[in-house]
Design an enzyme around this catalytic site. Structure first.
Site, PDB file in Angstrom:
ATOM      1  N   HIS A 116      44.810  47.877  38.363  1.00 26.66           N
ATOM      2  CA  HIS A 116      43.423  48.096  37.951  1.00 26.66           C
ATOM      3  C   HIS A 116      43.177  49.513  37.443  1.00 26.66           C
ATOM      4  CE1 HIS A 116      42.669  49.731  42.097  1.00 26.66           C
ATOM      5  NE2 HIS A 116      41.775  50.450  41.463  1.00 26.66           N
TER       6      HIS A 116
ATOM      7  N   ASP B 277      47.958  43.506  42.487  1.00 28.36           N
ATOM      8  CA  ASP B 277      47.444  44.722  41.858  1.00 28.36           C
ATOM      9  C   ASP B 277      48.527  45.803  41.827  1.00 28.36           C
ATOM     10  OD1 ASP B 277      45.789  46.681  40.835  1.00 28.36           O
ATOM     11  OD2 ASP B 277      44.578  46.916  42.652  1.00 28.36           O
TER      12      ASP B 277
ATOM     13  N   SER C  68      42.669  55.212  44.157  1.00 25.70           N
ATOM     14  CA  SER C  68      43.304  53.980  43.691  1.00 25.70           C
ATOM     15  C   SER C  68      44.689  54.231  43.115  1.00 25.70           C
ATOM     16  CB  SER C  68      42.438  53.322  42.613  1.00 25.70           C
ATOM     17  OG  SER C  68      41.315  52.695  43.171  1.00 25.70           O
TER      18      SER C  68
END
Length: 264
Positions: A75, A121, A214
């Site tokens: 992502h 992910d 992230s």
């Protein structure tokens, strides 16, 4: 003690430096931005990557797993030619650090990545030129596909993400926070069916990862070796420190990671 469905064995990547053994030892308080974290020791997480655009804006983390490869979250949407891998960074307000800023030649995202469910992910980044290992830059070990971790084991996540769920304050110095692992079933009690077997949960005990972290590492220590068991993926929008944060479960992707590296 319950076992998370994952024996901690290691996949060694890299040169004679080996993996997962920082030249500079981390110092952890285990007491408690990351949210409710603390400044890391300079150079003690040598696999930590900052992903930046051409202006130097940090948008995601990552982990160095060999001289030519970095693993991050899908992502993060890394674009070769537009984004850069920065190694050796600690103080983002400093212009005097011995950084390595490397271009990305390929970004290979897992073919089953689902941006709606956040399942699978994970993206691998091939560096256009190899990283040079130093006391402040070296790789982490990958957890293997037969990994097993005990419930409540405390692991560490690192990054430059937001210090709070309110506002956009980010730290200058690399942050670290010790987080307890929680089982899939425990995590599903909070998140429900959103949690798949390709995810691992940690936190919910007064500290958390947050936006900007992230793609960064969740590592656990076995003996003197640190092993990458998770990739920062998702959590509450306000970075609630009482809610478990969700990470990509590296052991589910170690075979795919090794295949991509072998054939690219």
């Amino acid at each position: 003690m319950l076992l998370l469905s994952l024996t901690l064995s290691l996949v060694l990547l890299g040169s004679s430096w080996g993996c997962g053994i920082p030249a500079i030892k981390p110092a952890l308080s285990f007491s408690q931005r990351i949210v409710n974290g603390e400044n890391a020791v300079l150079g003690s997480w040598p696999w930590q990557v900052s992903l930046q655009d051409s202006s130097g804006f940090h948008f995601c983390g990552g982990s160095l797993i060999s001289q030519s490869w970095v693993v991050t979250a899908a992502h993060c949407n890394v674009s070769p030619g537009r984004h850069f891998v920065v190694l050796g960074e600690y103080d983002r307000s400093s212009n005097a650090e011995p950084l390595q800023v490397l271009s990305v030649s390929r970004a290979i995202t897992h073919p089953s990545w689902n941006s709606t469910t956040m399942n699978n992910d994970v993206t691998l980044l091939k560096l256009a030129s190899p990283a040079q290992y130093t006391t402040r830059i070296s790789p982490v070990c990958l957890a293997s596909s037969n990994e097993a971790l005990t419930e409540g084991l405390t692991c560490v996540t690192t990054g430059w993400g937001r210090l709070s769920g309110v506002g956009n304050v980010t730290p200058a110095h690399l942050q670290q926070v010790a987080l307890p692992l929680v089982t899939v079933n425990q995590c599903r009690q909070y998140w429900g069916s959103s949690i798949t077997d390709s995810m691992i949960c940690a936190g919910g005990a007064g500290a958390s990862s947050c936006q900007g972290d992230s793609g960064g590492p969740l590592v656990c220590q076995k003996g003197n070796t640190w092993v990458l068991i998770g990739i920062v993926s998702w959590g509450t929008k306000n970075c609630n420190v009482r809610a478990p944060a969700v990470y990509t479960r590296v052991s589910k992707f170690s075979t795919w990671i090794n295949q991509v590296i072998a054939y690219n």
